[in-house]
Design a protein around this motif. Structure first.
Motif, mmCIF file in Angstrom:
data_model
loop_
_atom_site.group_PDB
_atom_site.id
_atom_site.type_symbol
_atom_site.label_atom_id
_atom_site.label_comp_id
_atom_site.label_asym_id
_atom_site.label_seq_id
_atom_site.Cartn_x
_atom_site.Cartn_y
_atom_site.Cartn_z
ATOM 1 N N ARG A 212 14.645 6.467 -43.116
ATOM 2 C CA ARG A 212 14.597 7.148 -44.411
ATOM 3 C C ARG A 212 15.496 8.370 -44.348
ATOM 4 O O ARG A 212 15.370 9.200 -43.451
ATOM 5 N N TYR A 213 16.401 8.458 -45.322
ATOM 6 C CA TYR A 213 17.359 9.567 -45.339
ATOM 7 C C TYR A 213 17.038 10.593 -46.428
ATOM 8 O O TYR A 213 17.632 11.661 -46.448
ATOM 9 N N ALA A 214 16.121 10.265 -47.314
ATOM 10 C CA ALA A 214 15.681 11.230 -48.326
ATOM 11 C C ALA A 214 14.692 12.201 -47.698
ATOM 12 O O ALA A 214 13.846 11.810 -46.883
ATOM 13 N N LYS A 215 14.753 13.473 -48.097
ATOM 14 C CA LYS A 215 13.920 14.505 -47.469
ATOM 15 C C LYS A 215 12.476 14.481 -47.960
ATOM 16 O O LYS A 215 11.579 15.000 -47.286
ATOM 17 N N ASP A 216 12.236 13.906 -49.161
ATOM 18 C CA ASP A 216 10.875 13.869 -49.686
ATOM 19 C C ASP A 216 10.753 12.738 -50.697
ATOM 20 O O ASP A 216 11.722 12.029 -50.978
ATOM 21 N N GLU A 217 9.559 12.572 -51.251
ATOM 22 C CA GLU A 217 9.294 11.460 -52.170
ATOM 23 C C GLU A 217 10.115 11.564 -53.452
ATOM 24 O O GLU A 217 10.591 10.560 -53.980
ATOM 25 N N ASP A 218 10.277 12.782 -53.973
ATOM 26 C CA ASP A 218 11.053 12.957 -55.197
ATOM 27 C C ASP A 218 12.509 12.564 -54.982
ATOM 28 O O ASP A 218 13.120 11.902 -55.824
ATOM 29 N N THR A 219 13.061 12.984 -53.857
ATOM 30 C CA THR A 219 14.438 12.627 -53.548
ATOM 31 C C THR A 219 14.570 11.123 -53.371
ATOM 32 O O THR A 219 15.534 10.508 -53.860
ATOM 33 N N ALA A 220 13.605 10.510 -52.710
ATOM 34 C CA ALA A 220 13.619 9.065 -52.515
ATOM 35 C C ALA A 220 13.553 8.332 -53.856
ATOM 36 O O ALA A 220 14.212 7.302 -54.044
ATOM 37 N N ALA A 221 12.775 8.877 -54.797
ATOM 38 C CA ALA A 221 12.665 8.258 -56.117
ATOM 39 C C ALA A 221 13.997 8.321 -56.870
ATOM 40 O O ALA A 221 14.394 7.354 -57.528
ATOM 41 N N LEU A 222 14.694 9.467 -56.763
ATOM 42 C CA LEU A 222 16.011 9.590 -57.394
ATOM 43 C C LEU A 222 17.002 8.608 -56.781
ATOM 44 O O LEU A 222 17.764 7.947 -57.490
ATOM 45 N N ASP A 223 16.977 8.514 -55.469
ATOM 46 C CA ASP A 223 17.866 7.576 -54.789
ATOM 47 C C ASP A 223 17.619 6.155 -55.279
ATOM 48 O O ASP A 223 18.552 5.386 -55.501
ATOM 49 N N ASP A 224 16.347 5.811 -55.450
ATOM 50 C CA ASP A 224 16.002 4.448 -55.871
ATOM 51 C C ASP A 224 16.487 4.161 -57.286
ATOM 52 O O ASP A 224 16.953 3.047 -57.579
ATOM 53 N N VAL A 225 16.396 5.155 -58.176
ATOM 54 C CA VAL A 225 16.883 4.951 -59.549
ATOM 55 C C VAL A 225 18.382 4.688 -59.538
ATOM 56 O O VAL A 225 18.878 3.790 -60.230
ATOM 57 N N VAL A 226 19.115 5.464 -58.761
ATOM 58 C CA VAL A 226 20.564 5.265 -58.668
ATOM 59 C C VAL A 226 20.873 3.898 -58.067
ATOM 60 O O VAL A 226 21.753 3.176 -58.548
ATOM 61 N N LEU A 227 20.145 3.521 -57.031
ATOM 62 C CA LEU A 227 20.371 2.227 -56.394
ATOM 63 C C LEU A 227 20.095 1.079 -57.367
ATOM 64 O O LEU A 227 20.863 0.107 -57.429
ATOM 65 N N GLN A 228 19.016 1.196 -58.140
ATOM 66 C CA GLN A 228 18.697 0.148 -59.120
ATOM 67 C C GLN A 228 19.807 0.020 -60.157
ATOM 68 O O GLN A 228 20.136 -1.085 -60.603
ATOM 69 N N ALA A 229 20.394 1.156 -60.542
ATOM 70 C CA ALA A 229 21.496 1.126 -61.510
ATOM 71 C C ALA A 229 22.709 0.410 -60.933
ATOM 72 O O ALA A 229 23.382 -0.376 -61.620
ATOM 73 N N ILE A 230 23.010 0.671 -59.663
ATOM 74 C CA ILE A 230 24.147 0.007 -59.014
ATOM 75 C C ILE A 230 23.877 -1.492 -58.897
ATOM 76 O O ILE A 230 24.751 -2.318 -59.195
ATOM 77 N N TRP A 231 22.668 -1.855 -58.492
ATOM 78 C CA TRP A 231 22.322 -3.272 -58.402
ATOM 79 C C TRP A 231 22.434 -3.951 -59.764
ATOM 80 O O TRP A 231 22.912 -5.080 -59.864
ATOM 81 N N GLY A 232 21.989 -3.249 -60.799
ATOM 82 C CA GLY A 232 22.016 -3.837 -62.136
ATOM 83 C C GLY A 232 23.414 -4.127 -62.643
ATOM 84 O O GLY A 232 23.647 -5.127 -63.337
ATOM 85 N N GLU A 233 24.357 -3.263 -62.289
ATOM 86 C CA GLU A 233 25.741 -3.430 -62.749
ATOM 87 C C GLU A 233 26.580 -4.272 -61.785
ATOM 88 O O GLU A 233 27.621 -4.802 -62.168
ATOM 89 N N GLY A 234 26.169 -4.350 -60.553
ATOM 90 C CA GLY A 234 26.967 -5.057 -59.559
ATOM 91 C C GLY A 234 27.890 -4.124 -58.808
ATOM 92 O O GLY A 234 27.940 -4.127 -57.578
ATOM 93 N N SER A 235 28.631 -3.302 -59.549
ATOM 94 C CA SER A 235 29.481 -2.267 -58.946
ATOM 95 C C SER A 235 29.759 -1.203 -59.997
ATOM 96 O O SER A 235 29.803 -1.513 -61.197
#
Length: 234
Positions: A95-118
């Motif tokens: 885990r590279y996020a420092k806390d749960e809130d940071t991890a949640a932000l990372d996940d939202v960005v990752l979901q957006a990238i997955w949704g678009e493909g690139s």
């Protein structure tokens, strides 16, 4: 011992060294000689007359034999496809996020990238509501978690996602002048390793992947300190 002592003078040389070594940071990493910067012939590093490693990044990625991103201590580098499954297996267990809130932000960005493909950063900002599109802002849960002015740097989020091997850079896009020639700094396009290279299966536990990576790098870099080796593996 570390092999491939010949200096890098072409994109093919750069790719060849990545494939021979398996792992290769772009910039100096505290292990003497173990970077594209140190292995490139002086006349090709930031040359006004010749193309160099900066221009070769995209072509080497497009060859499809090695992945690129901020993979080594939050700095850029390559990993060969031979070692990509093991690096993904190990890094995704961490885990590279420092806390749960940071991890949640990372996940939202990752979901957006997955949704678009690139995506580019500009496209990502539109998707997440950080930039105006068609006269109004997009709405996402992420915006509610931001400051009222919506300002946030995506760079640290993308860096964490690359360090975690959830995201890599698929290419660099350039502005084109009136003669059809690219110019300026390339804009990175982000995607997941699975989109570029398909599903990766190391066939072992994350701990076993770590041991294999460590053994390979230790034999390759016998003079490296334990600290620098650990930083490299991540």
């Amino acid at each position: 011992m570390m092999c491939t002592k010949d200096k890098i003078r072409t994109a093919e040389d750069m790719e060849r060294q990545v494939l021979a070594l398996g792992f290769l940071p772009f910039f100096r990493c505290g292990i003497p000689g173990f970077s594209i910067e140190e292995r490139t012939a002086t006349e090709y590093w930031f040359s006004d007359e010749e193309e160099g490693p900066w221009e070769w990044k995209g072509p080497v990625i497009r060859e499809g034999h090695c992945a690129y991103g901020k993979l080594y201590n939050k700095k850029a580098g390559y990993v060969s496809l031979e070692w990509l499954p093991h690096l993904m297996n190990w890094r995704r267990s961490r885990r590279y996020a420092k806390d749960e809130d940071t991890a949640a932000l990372d996940d939202v960005v990752l979901q957006a990238i997955w949704g678009e493909g690139s995506v580019t950063v500009k496209e990502l900002r539109c998707l997440l509501g950080f930039a105006k599109r068609r006269g109004r802002r997009c709405e996402t849960d992420l915006v509610d978690a931001m400051q009222s002015d919506g300002k946030i740097s995506l760079e640290p989020i993308l860096t964490r996602l690359m360090m975690g091997m959830h995201v890599v850079i698929s290419d660099f896009e350039y502005n084109i002048d009136r003669h059809g020639r690219p110019y300026g700094w390339g804009v990175a396009r982000y995607t997941s390793p699975e989109v570029l290279y398909g599903r990766q299966d190391a066939g072992c536990t994350p701990e076993e992947s770590y041991r294999q990576i460590y053994g390979h790098l230790r034999s390759l870099l016998p003079g490296a300190s334990e600290k620098k080796l650990q930083e490299l593996i991540g």
